[in-house]
Design a protein around this motif. Structure first.
Motif, mmCIF file in Angstrom:
data_model
loop_
_atom_site.group_PDB
_atom_site.id
_atom_site.type_symbol
_atom_site.label_atom_id
_atom_site.label_comp_id
_atom_site.label_asym_id
_atom_site.label_seq_id
_atom_site.Cartn_x
_atom_site.Cartn_y
_atom_site.Cartn_z
ATOM 1 N N ARG A 1 0.832 -1.211 0.000
ATOM 2 C CA ARG A 1 0.000 0.000 0.000
ATOM 3 C C ARG A 1 0.860 1.252 0.000
ATOM 4 O O ARG A 1 1.918 1.295 0.633
ATOM 5 C CB ARG A 1 -0.926 0.023 1.214
ATOM 6 C CG ARG A 1 -1.925 1.196 1.158
ATOM 7 C CD ARG A 1 -3.010 1.079 2.171
ATOM 8 N NE ARG A 1 -4.000 2.151 1.985
ATOM 9 C CZ ARG A 1 -5.125 2.276 2.698
ATOM 10 N NH1 ARG A 1 -5.388 1.377 3.634
ATOM 11 N NH2 ARG A 1 -5.960 3.268 2.456
ATOM 12 N N ASP A 2 0.392 2.257 -0.715
ATOM 13 C CA ASP A 2 1.066 3.557 -0.715
ATOM 14 C C ASP A 2 1.068 4.087 0.721
ATOM 15 O O ASP A 2 0.014 4.138 1.374
ATOM 16 C CB ASP A 2 0.318 4.529 -1.634
ATOM 17 C CG ASP A 2 1.120 5.790 -1.925
ATOM 18 O OD1 ASP A 2 1.564 6.445 -0.958
ATOM 19 O OD2 ASP A 2 1.289 6.129 -3.108
ATOM 20 N N PRO A 3 2.223 4.476 1.256
ATOM 21 C CA PRO A 3 2.286 4.914 2.659
ATOM 22 C C PRO A 3 1.776 6.336 2.893
ATOM 23 O O PRO A 3 1.552 6.723 4.038
ATOM 24 C CB PRO A 3 3.783 4.827 2.977
ATOM 25 C CG PRO A 3 4.457 5.083 1.658
ATOM 26 C CD PRO A 3 3.563 4.439 0.625
ATOM 27 N N ASP A 4 1.602 7.113 1.825
ATOM 28 C CA ASP A 4 1.237 8.517 1.984
ATOM 29 C C ASP A 4 -0.211 8.678 2.427
ATOM 30 O O ASP A 4 -1.046 7.773 2.267
ATOM 31 C CB ASP A 4 1.437 9.284 0.676
ATOM 32 C CG ASP A 4 2.904 9.452 0.317
ATOM 33 O OD1 ASP A 4 3.758 9.074 1.141
ATOM 34 O OD2 ASP A 4 3.188 9.944 -0.790
ATOM 35 N N VAL A 5 -0.489 9.853 2.994
ATOM 36 C CA VAL A 5 -1.869 10.206 3.338
ATOM 37 C C VAL A 5 -2.287 11.396 2.486
ATOM 38 O O VAL A 5 -1.472 12.047 1.833
ATOM 39 C CB VAL A 5 -2.019 10.547 4.843
ATOM 40 C CG1 VAL A 5 -1.632 9.373 5.706
ATOM 41 C CG2 VAL A 5 -1.219 11.794 5.214
ATOM 42 N N LEU A 6 -3.573 11.686 2.531
ATOM 43 C CA LEU A 6 -4.109 12.787 1.734
ATOM 44 C C LEU A 6 -3.974 14.119 2.457
ATOM 45 O O LEU A 6 -4.084 14.198 3.689
ATOM 46 C CB LEU A 6 -5.586 12.532 1.413
ATOM 47 C CG LEU A 6 -5.841 11.450 0.366
ATOM 48 C CD1 LEU A 6 -7.297 11.029 0.389
ATOM 49 C CD2 LEU A 6 -5.440 11.943 -1.015
#
Length: 963
Positions: free
Chosen positions: A523-528
């Motif tokens: 999963r992409d570790p970034d947040v929005l």
């Protein structure tokens, strides 16, 4: 119930708040008339980490005025509250708390444990600002409080992201962003503070390739040659020498004749091992300013926003120099190898492929791993040692700092997620251009258009742990799968690889029934970005994507009240998202609101922006403790002039606290004199002129207040309520009623008491949206023996249409007469107890009739011994113009006229002396140049005051001379 003798906000505000809460007075639809239209507002969600500041106080006061007004008008009202999860701010608070308690760091405890810890903090300590808003009197439906990361809003975020991605409106790419090296994340422009600091401008020689030379010529404005010399270099000026390592070109303006001979040639970046120094082309672009510096600009597209645009236009390769912590990159092969790759790229024609940013590390070996600012010093020293530094200037430079980290922000090319804002902006632009959504004041539309018409892709990813994690998963070949949950993404991945002919097909077939979490997908570790979820706020808080009754009832919302600084960051993005996701049955977009009211800043009394460093911050909670919430609210409303900043002072707040005290005392006077609401009272049937007058003026004031609030002119509405309450009701009506209340006419007394009670109720109602606490308290205290059937907050807004013009004109004339006489008393030093003898000359029949009809009031309130009607002015009288007539007063028996002339002459001499003294000071250039501006302005203000006093004294002397 009997009122207390004094008004004490501290004793009533908490009790009144509890009263409203117990009655569910703020619930959606409370007090609504059957079949009422809806009126809804969404609160700009404050950060969950926040505490109330003056901007919040202004914003929420204005919203609350509208909400209370509409609720009392019988609308079905919803004021939707909630808070924002504030990604970077909240993560910082919790990390700081961990450090203070010497607990494991975020990195040590891992993502899941850290996020759980943040939720724990949110439940225990977050949302303090909500209770502070309640202290202000905000009448939100607190039972519907939302949070941008609650379950419902998170579901909306996932749906929006997936849908926009599937439509090609969300994509992953590499672009220049604001990078915070402290938090190691991209941040928005709003989180960047541009601060002027002491800096330097270094001028360097970039030698021309192969020792080439040219004639460098400078000319003056008339075309005369002022300098000619042969140069083998081009001069470059920069404030950031460390970024020279990633230069892709040198740009000059196409009209700059000085460099025309060398456009298209190559020059050498004067840093790094000599045998491997890179050559870059000299190009033309409209960006360089021939008048600034040398007129030649180095283009480092991976580390400057302007350079990035030039690089995109000129197909100039981009090279990232720094890592996530702001240190010079230490990865990759030795510099000699990497520089060779860059050379080969240039010789092959170059390309704007932004992946070069990671494939090539152009930091020379000696600088690798160094802090960017240490590298700057070393680069300067090395160039200077080689004799290629022309000069260095000390100068002020604007430097970007993270508003929370306080470190210098680095423009940097990184992989991020973006929204195609250009496409999303078009319907939102049309909404305003076609008048479906309107800005108040209208001039803010220009700002909106400017931003929206030049909009860039919106970077929506943040390298944080607290926030909505991006619903994207990567396969083993980095193929992206976007879905609302991992199970769906895994199914998508399986189908994708089974349908492919690549190396993963067989592996997937073999593992079909035995996949383990994370085995195939990462999963992409970034947040929005927090602005992503808050962009959905007007409809997600109402239950979307479910088709809830609240969504059907309260969307479209009516008005958004917000500050100008987030028109782009929040307002525009809500417009984009609302228009995209909420549609009519025919597919037409539905804007999130029809009106956007933009308020300005709250500044200190001198007009300076409030800041802790200046020590001029006014804390609304401290002000509420000292003066009461009502006084703070009324001050903000009274000063909210559309399009103007508020210059707030404690003196103004104190003045409106005095207004609250004045109201309290006037209502207490009415109660002590038997005024109580009368069932069946008909304001149209009152007979006494003074009562007809106050009802007429109340009707006029009510119309002014309604009209002003409809136009979002809060200051005009507050001003109309203030003038009527203080000037007409408290000062004049109470005074004019005293003869009746102290007289023997029973029916007249009854009418006076009933009218006073009725008008008191009108005042409490029209003041309630501005001053809810004191008015609710007075409402409960003035209900008579039977009390009130309802709370003021849920009572009906007054409807009053009385126009007794004759009575109003008569009483207002009497007020003008008494006011003019009182001014004369002050000017002439006439004792208050002295009764005057007067004659009215030149009065028309209507005025003469007024004098007869109002003789008792004139004598008692105006302190006249008598007031007659004459054809000619008596000799030796002092004269005042009142309307069409002249009031002539015989003061011979009241004051010593000669002594008064002498006193006034002496006062005139004193004022002339004060004016001369100030003129001398203001005429001193040293004083005006060196003294602080507020001191100089203070002297000017004093002079203006003395001039005004002088004019009044002069008028008084003229009257004495005429008499």
């Amino acid at each position: 119930m009997n009122m207390h003798t004094t008004f004490d906000p501290a004793t009533i505000e908490a009790r009144i708040n509890q009263l409203w809460t117990s009655a569910s007075a703020f619930a959606a639809g409370a007090g609504a008339k059957p079949g009422a239209a809806s009126f809804s507002i969404v609160i700009p969600p404050p950060n969950v980490t926040g505490s109330l500041h003056m901007g919040h106080a202004l914003n929420n006061t204005l919203q609350d005025i509208l909400v209370r007004w509409k609720r009392m008008q019988g609308f079905d009202v919803l004021w939707q509250p909630g808070t924002d999860h504030a990604g970077i701010a909240t993560q910082m608070v919790v990390e700081r708390q961990l450090a203070e308690r010497q607990e494991p760091s975020r990195a040590d405890m891992g993502r899941d444990a850290f996020v759980e810890r943040v939720w724990q903090w949110k439940e225990e300590s977050g949302g303090t600002i909500v209770n502070q808003l309640k202290r202000l009197g905000a009448s939100c439906d607190w039972s519907r409080e939302r949070f941008t990361m609650d379950e419902g809003l998170s579901k909306a975020v996932l749906k929006v992201f997936v849908e926009l991605y599937n439509k090609g409106l969300i994509y992953r790419g590499k672009r220049l962003v604001n990078w915070d090296p402290q938090f190691q994340t991209a941040i928005s422009d709003l989180e960047v503070e541009n601060i002027e600091v002491d800096g330097h401008m270094w001028h360097f020689k970039y030698p021309l390739a192969g020792g080439a030379t040219y004639e460098y010529v400078e000319k003056d404005e008339d075309g005369n040659e002022v300098l000619r010399e042969t140069r083998d270099y081009i001069s470059i000026a920069t404030t950031r020498p460390e970024t020279m390592l990633g230069d892709g070109a040198v740009a000059v303006h196409p009209d700059d004749e000085r460099y025309a001979p060398i456009v298209g040639q190559l020059c050498e970046i004067p840093v790094g091992p000599k045998e491997h120094r890179r050559l870059i082309p000299i190009i033309t672009d409209e960006y360089p300013d021939p008048e600034f510096g040398s007129g030649a600009v180095k283009i480092t597209g991976a580390h400057d926003f302007n350079d990035y645009q030039v690089a995109k236009r000129g197909d100039i390769p981009l090279f990232r120099l720094m890592d996530e912590k702001g240190a010079m990159r230490a990865d990759g092969e030795p510099y000699a190898v990497e520089a060779g790759k860059a050379k080969a790229m240039r010789e092959q024609g170059g390309t704007p492929d932004e992946n070069h940013v990671d494939l090539i590390n152009l930091v020379p070996d000696v600088y690798r791993g160094m802090d960017r600012f240490d590298c700057r010093k070393q680069v300067v020293a090395d160039i200077d040692a080689e004799g290629l530094m022309i000069m260095v200037e000390d100068k002020k430079v604007m430097q970007p700092f993270g508003d929370r980290s306080k470190v210098v922000i680095e423009p940097m090319l990184t992989d991020q997620w973006f929204i195609d804002a250009k496409v999303m902006a078009q319907p939102a632009l049309a909404s305003v251009k076609e008048g479906r959504t309107n800005f108040v004041p209208k001039n803010w539309e220009r700002t909106y258009f400017q931003w929206m018409e030049n909009i860039e892709p919106w970077c929506i990813s943040r390298q944080l742990w607290w926030g909505h994690q991006i619903p994207a998963w990567y396969g083993p070949d980095d193929h992206i799968f976007v879905a609302e949950d991992e199970e769906v993404a895994l199914d998508m991945a399986v189908q994708h690889y089974l349908a492919s002919e690549g190396p993963w097909k067989a592996w997937v077939e073999d593992k079909m029934n035995d996949f383990k979490p994370g085995e195939i997908l990462t999963r992409d570790p970034d947040v929005l970005d927090t602005w992503f979820s808050s962009a959905l706020w007007p409809f997600s808080t109402l239950g979307w994507p479910e088709k809830t009754p609240e969504l059907e009832r309260y969307y479209q919302t009516d008005v958004l009240v917000t500050g100008f600084d987030i028109i782009f960051f929040w307002v525009a993005r809500m417009m984009m998202m609302g228009n995209h996701f909420i549609r009519e049955g025919d597919g037409a977009p539905v804007e999130p609101f029809h009106t956007i009211y933009i308020h300005n800043l709250v500044r200190d009394e001198k007009g300076d922006k409030m800041s802790k460093s200046k020590g001029n911050v006014l804390d609304p909670l401290i002000l509420i403790d000292e003066f009461g919430a009502d006084a703070v609210r009324f001050t903000l409303a009274a000063m909210a002039v559309p399009g103007a900043d508020i210059k707030l002072s404690t003196q103004r707040i104190e003045g409106y606290r005095n207004f609250a005290t004045k109201l309290w005392n006037a209502v207490r006077f009415a109660q002590l004199n038997g005024a109580a609401p009368q069932a069946g009272f008909d304001p149209q049937r009152v007979e006494q002129p003074v009562n007809q007058w106050i009802l007429t003026e109340a009707s006029r004031a009510l119309n002014q207040i309604n009209e002003a609030l409809e136009g979002y002119r809060f200051n005009d509405a507050a001003g109309a309520a203030y003038r009527f309450t203080w000037k007409l009701f408290c000062d004049w009506y109470v005074e004019l009623l005293k003869p009746t209340l102290n007289g023997d006419d029973g029916p007249a007394k009854d009418e006076a008491r009933a009218t006073m009670a009725y008008v008191t109720d009108v005042i409490l109602k029209v003041l309630h949206p501005f001053m809810p606490f004191i008015t609710e308290e007075l409402w409960s205290a003035t209900g008579g023996d039977t009390g009130r059937d309802e709370l003021l907050v849920l009572s009906q807004w007054p409807e009053l249409n009385i126009e007794r013009a004759d009575a109003a004109t008569d009483i207002n004339w009497v007020i003008d007469l008494i006011t003019a006489t009182r001014s004369l008393r002050a000017e002439m030093n006439i004792p208050p107890s002295a009764k005057l003898k007067g004659e009215l000359v030149g009065a028309d029949p209507a005025t003469a009739a007024r004098v007869v009809a109002q003789q008792a009031v004139i004598q008692r309130v105006g302190r006249f011994d008598s007031l007659g009607i004459e054809m000619e002015a008596p000799a030796g009288s002092i004269q005042l113009v009142v309307g069409e007539a002249t009031l002539c007063l015989d003061l011979g028996d009241v004051i010593d006229l000669d002594a008064e002339r002498a006193r006034l002459a002496k006062e005139l001499e004193r004022l002339d002396g004060e004016i001369a003294r100030i003129d001398k000071k203001l005429g001193n250039e040293k004083f005006t140049a060196r003294a602080p501006e507020e001191v100089v302005q203070g002297e000017r203000d004093k002079r203006a005051g003395y001039e005004a006093e002088k004019a009044k004294v002069g008028e008084a002397l003229q009257r004495l001379a005429a008499g």
